[in-house]
Each structure stands twice: as C-alpha cells, then as structure tokens.
Scaffold this motif. Structure first.
Motif, PDB file in Angstrom:
ATOM      1  N   LEU A 301      71.279  -4.323 -16.076  1.00 41.03           N
ATOM      2  CA  LEU A 301      69.880  -4.384 -16.499  1.00 41.03           C
ATOM      3  C   LEU A 301      68.968  -3.795 -15.428  1.00 41.03           C
ATOM      4  O   LEU A 301      67.981  -3.119 -15.739  1.00 41.03           O
ATOM      5  N   TYR A 302      69.295  -4.064 -14.169  1.00 42.73           N
ATOM      6  CA  TYR A 302      68.512  -3.488 -13.075  1.00 42.73           C
ATOM      7  C   TYR A 302      68.574  -1.961 -13.109  1.00 42.73           C
ATOM      8  O   TYR A 302      67.546  -1.271 -12.988  1.00 42.73           O
ATOM      9  N   SER A 303      69.783  -1.415 -13.290  1.00 43.35           N
ATOM     10  CA  SER A 303      69.944   0.029 -13.348  1.00 43.35           C
ATOM     11  C   SER A 303      69.181   0.625 -14.528  1.00 43.35           C
ATOM     12  O   SER A 303      68.570   1.696 -14.421  1.00 43.35           O
ATOM     13  N   MET A 304      69.198  -0.082 -15.662  1.00 42.47           N
ATOM     14  CA  MET A 304      68.470   0.394 -16.833  1.00 42.47           C
ATOM     15  C   MET A 304      66.972   0.384 -16.581  1.00 42.47           C
ATOM     16  O   MET A 304      66.244   1.270 -17.040  1.00 42.47           O
ATOM     17  N   ALA A 314      59.434  -4.835 -14.453  1.00 43.54           N
ATOM     18  CA  ALA A 314      60.132  -6.118 -14.464  1.00 43.54           C
ATOM     19  C   ALA A 314      61.578  -5.969 -14.007  1.00 43.54           C
ATOM     20  O   ALA A 314      62.013  -6.603 -13.042  1.00 43.54           O
ATOM     21  N   PHE A 315      62.329  -5.120 -14.679  1.00 37.23           N
ATOM     22  CA  PHE A 315      63.775  -5.102 -14.469  1.00 37.23           C
ATOM     23  C   PHE A 315      64.206  -4.351 -13.215  1.00 37.23           C
ATOM     24  O   PHE A 315      65.321  -4.547 -12.731  1.00 37.23           O
ATOM     25  N   ALA A 316      63.356  -3.477 -12.677  1.00 40.80           N
ATOM     26  CA  ALA A 316      63.726  -2.745 -11.460  1.00 40.80           C
ATOM     27  C   ALA A 316      63.294  -3.477 -10.199  1.00 40.80           C
ATOM     28  O   ALA A 316      63.391  -2.937  -9.104  1.00 40.80           O
ATOM     29  N   ARG A 317      62.836  -4.701 -10.342  1.00 41.23           N
ATOM     30  CA  ARG A 317      62.372  -5.480  -9.188  1.00 41.23           C
ATOM     31  C   ARG A 317      63.539  -6.143  -8.474  1.00 41.23           C
ATOM     32  O   ARG A 317      64.449  -6.680  -9.096  1.00 41.23           O
ATOM     33  N   VAL A 326      66.308 -10.089  -9.270  1.00 39.22           N
ATOM     34  CA  VAL A 326      65.953 -11.461  -9.622  1.00 39.22           C
ATOM     35  C   VAL A 326      65.484 -11.571 -11.073  1.00 39.22           C
ATOM     36  O   VAL A 326      65.856 -12.531 -11.776  1.00 39.22           O
ATOM     37  N   VAL A 327      64.682 -10.645 -11.557  1.00 39.29           N
ATOM     38  CA  VAL A 327      64.191 -10.722 -12.934  1.00 39.29           C
ATOM     39  C   VAL A 327      65.340 -10.545 -13.917  1.00 39.29           C
ATOM     40  O   VAL A 327      65.475 -11.292 -14.891  1.00 39.29           O
ATOM     41  N   VAL A 332      69.257 -12.929 -17.879  1.00 43.81           N
ATOM     42  CA  VAL A 332      70.612 -13.262 -18.304  1.00 43.81           C
ATOM     43  C   VAL A 332      70.776 -14.773 -18.401  1.00 43.81           C
ATOM     44  O   VAL A 332      71.390 -15.293 -19.343  1.00 43.81           O
ATOM     45  N   SER A 333      70.225 -15.508 -17.443  1.00 43.41           N
ATOM     46  CA  SER A 333      70.297 -16.967 -17.490  1.00 43.41           C
ATOM     47  C   SER A 333      69.553 -17.515 -18.695  1.00 43.41           C
ATOM     48  O   SER A 333      69.993 -18.475 -19.334  1.00 43.41           O
ATOM     49  N   ALA A 334      68.415 -16.909 -19.027  1.00 41.07           N
ATOM     50  CA  ALA A 334      67.655 -17.358 -20.190  1.00 41.07           C
ATOM     51  C   ALA A 334      68.461 -17.156 -21.471  1.00 41.07           C
ATOM     52  O   ALA A 334      68.491 -18.028 -22.351  1.00 41.07           O
TER      53      ALA A 334
END
Length: 447
Positions: A301-304, A314-317, A326-327, A332-334
C-alpha cells in the motif's frame, strides 16, 4: 549477468533446493488444520480427495507460473505477468483483485488466534484474543520489529517436528484401533470439488518463489523447477496429513468445533499435553504469519501511494521516528477488524476469490505470450504453451464456480470498486493506468 556485473544488485546464491525450501515455508504442513474441520464437513469426510483435486489444479497453474518466470526472470507475480502480457488495464484489475487476498490474510490469522486460544480458555471471549493480537501486531509493525523473521524460522521448524510426531502418534493409534478402509477418504464425489475450491487457500504462497528471481542462480531454470517442486511436495504433505487425520478421526460431523478440529484430533492422539503443544505452536505460527502478512501488504500500500495509485498524502507517509508506513499499517489493521464478527469459513472463501482469479490469468498469460506474442506453433509448443495452461485455466474456473455466494458477492463488489477507481485514475481510459508496485522491499524515504 554476473554478480559483479550486477553491481549493487542482489546476490544470486539460491539454487533449486534453497528456493524449494523457501516455498515450503509458505506451505507449512500444519496449515492443513486451518480449514480441516470445515472442509471435512463440506466433503463429508473426503478431505484427502479434495486435497488431491486441489493439488492437480495447482500443479497446472504452477507450470504456468514457471513458464512466465522463465519469460520474465525478475521478481514477479500474477500482476506482473498479466500487466506485461495483456496490458495495463487488465493488469491493474488483476492486481486490484489480488489486493483482496493481501488485505484479508492478516485478518484470517487474527481470527485463528482468537478461535484456538478460546478453545483453551473458553471463559475468555474469542474477540478479546483476536483484538489483543491485532493491536499487538499493529504496534510491532509500526515500531518496525524484525525479530519475527527469526521466530518464523523457528515456527517452521516446530511445525515440521509437530507433523512428524503427529504421524508417529497416528501410526501408533491405528495399530491399536480398528481403522476404516484406507481408501475411503479418497472416494470422489460432487462435494469434493467444493472442498477443493476452499483448499486453494492452502496453496497460497507457492508462487512466492518467483519473488526470489533476482537472488536465484540461473533463474530461468531454477525458479520454474522450484515452483513446481514446492507445489508438489507441499501438496503431497497436505494429502498425507489429511489422510492420516481422517483415519484417526473418521467422523466428519462430530467435532466439538469444526474451526478447531485439529484440537480434537491431537487430543485423541496425545491427550491434553499434546493438544496444548499443538495449540501453542499453531498460535505462535499464526501470530508470526499475521506480522509478516501485515508488514507485506502495508508496504504494498505504501508503494502504491508513493507511485500515485493511492492518495500520496496518506499512504506514502512514513512514521517520523520508526520510518514505517504507519497509515498503510493502520488501514490493514482496520480491515482486519472484520475478524471480530466474521466466521472462519466465510473469511477463507473470500480470500480464495482473488487467488483463483489470479491463477486463471496466469494460465492465460502463457497462451498469449508464447503462442501469440512469440508465435510458437510446433506440436510440442501447442501442448506446452496451449493445452497445458488451458487445462489449468479450465480447472481453476471449475473451482472458482464452486465458491459460495458470499464469496462472489464480496469479490464482485471489490472488482466493481476497482473498475470505477480505474476509470477515475485513467479519466475514462484517456490516460494509461499507473503501474502498481507489489514489491515487498522495506520502504524508503520519499524524495
């Protein structure tokens, strides 16, 4: 390319044995007990037969993965092969469907932890164990703990020991008790195919061998062989464990709890002590798997996000201190909170939707790449690159149609969301779709 020529690239040190061992760590024999009770009931006591069917289907698909790994000897996946062969739009949809698997795999592990710990401590609600494991894994993955890699190696070793002891105790048990016909569990029936569709979950990860293409010696030769060997050896172990379990416990509708059928079998073989050991190893293994699968999908998700497929803000943080996504980890936990109210059988089949779609596409990529793009037309080529993958495709679709209505509902909704998102990203197909990165490498700071 030599190692020296590779410069800063990964060292090519893995041969077929090392690659196969890596693949088998993903197909741990103890995984049989994840769906043992549910599939035994679905197949009315013919779990070994269902594993045989699943193994045959997976072998055809494994051959197709091997063919494509030879064509693209880089760290690959069903998404990579589809994107390279059929283009960005179909590749995007295949990758999006695969995300359903990646997102739900941690959730299944949390669910299993709750189920098995609740079997030992019934006075504590299952959801408490599940939530506690979820929160602990979230914290550890944000902090960036890597010690679980060593724990996973230990768990694999313990799993092998557990299976050996299980086999020995099973033989001892059968020597002192009248056993049913050893061939009865292999009797075919219509319900066997429904069970085989569920068991596709057990084979998830055989294609993980392809991710080591850049670390393999002679990847064009070693990767295809290791993929097939991993599938064959792992599948035969699944069949063996399921067969011995069906002889020890021939009934299929008398488990105390179908989700923890392994507990009943281990208790019958070795009493409360062996049951406790089994649960302990299983829970630690599930926790380690939850850690690694969540870390993996978080980095995807970070790479995306970094590549603009998902919102960058959000996702590149990365966490300012721990440098972890962390985001993405929190997302994923949610998603994994679904484990608090879903049943194990529904969770398993939802994962299988994406897997079987991906397997189907890989079989088709072989036909497209070799017969159409490269124009191979000899009799041998038509068999290797036409008949074999098309049989694999047909068998996979056959299993796919055996999935439950819930599976189709969730899977098709997920695909519809992905299609709408693709329309938005490409502005109604007027732009090329973004390339999705499914690398599991550690995230790096954005420039």
């Amino acid at each position: 390319m030599t190692d020296s020529a590779a410069g800063s690239g990964l060292k090519r040190v893995l041969g077929v044995p090392g690659l196969t061992l890596f693949g088998l760590t993903y197909l741990a024999p103890v995984a049989v007990f994840t769906t043992y009770g549910a599939v035994t009931q679905v197949t009315e006591g013919h779990l070994p037969a269902a594993y045989v069917v699943a193994l045959v289907v997976m072998l055809f698909t494994a051959f197709s993965y091997g063919r494509m790994a030879r064509a693209y000897p880089t760290a690959g996946s069903a998404y990579t092969y589809t994107q390279q062969t059929f283009g960005g739009h179909i590749g995007f949809m295949t990758g999006w469907t695969l995300m359903l698997d990646y997102l739900f795999l941690p959730m299944i592990n949390f669910l299993l932890i709750g189920i098995y710990l609740n079997s030992q401590f019934p006075e504590v609600p299952q959801w408490i164990f599940t939530l506690a494991a979820l929160l602990l894994v979230l914290v550890l993955n944000v902090v960036g703990i890597t010690v679980m890699n060593r724990v996973n190696v230990l768990v694999v070793g313990l799993s092998v020991v557990l299976i050996v002891v299980f086999a020995a105790l099973s033989l001892k048990h059968l020597a002192g008790h009248p056993a049913p016909s050893p061939f009865a569990p292999f009797t075919p029936g219509s319900s066997v195919f429904a069970g085989a569709a569920i068991l596709a979950l057990s084979f998830l990860g055989f294609d993980a061998v392809s991710t080591l293409s850049e670390e393999a010696k002679e990847p064009r030769r070693a990767i295809p062989r290791a993929i097939v060997l991993t599938t064959l050896i792992g599948g035969l172990l699944f069949v063996l464990v399921a067969w011995m379990g069906s002889l020890v416990h021939p009934g299929y509708d008398d488990f105390a709890n179908a989700d923890t059928a392994g507990v009943d079998i281990m208790s019958a073989l070795g009493g409360a002590a062996f049951e406790t050991i089994f649960v302990g190893i299983y829970v630690v293994g599930a926790f380690g798997s939850a850690m690694t699968t969540q870390a993996s999908v978080s980095r995807i998700l970070y790479s995306m996000g970094r590549d603009g497929v998902l919102p960058r803000a959000a996702f590149a943080r990365l966490h300012p201190r721990f440098r972890t996504p962390v985001v993405a980890t929190a997302v994923v936990s949610a998603v994994s909170l679904v484990a608090l109210f879903i049943s194990l059988d529904n969770a398993v089949v939802m994962v299988n939707f994406g897997a079987l779609i991906a397997f189907s596409m890989v079989n088709l990529t072989v036909v497209k790449h070799y017969l159409f793009d490269e124009g191979r037309r000899s009799a041998g080529d038509l068999v290797r690159y036409g008949l074999v993958p098309l049989v694999g495709f047909a068998l996979t679709i056959w299993l796919w149609t055996s999935l439950s209505g819930v599976t189709f509902t969730v899977g098709l909704i997920w695909m519809a969301v992905g299609f709408v998102y693709l329309l938005a990203l490409t502005r109604m197909f007027t732009r090329r779709p973004p390339v999705m990165s499914f690398s599991e490498a550690e995230p790096t700071l954005a420039a």
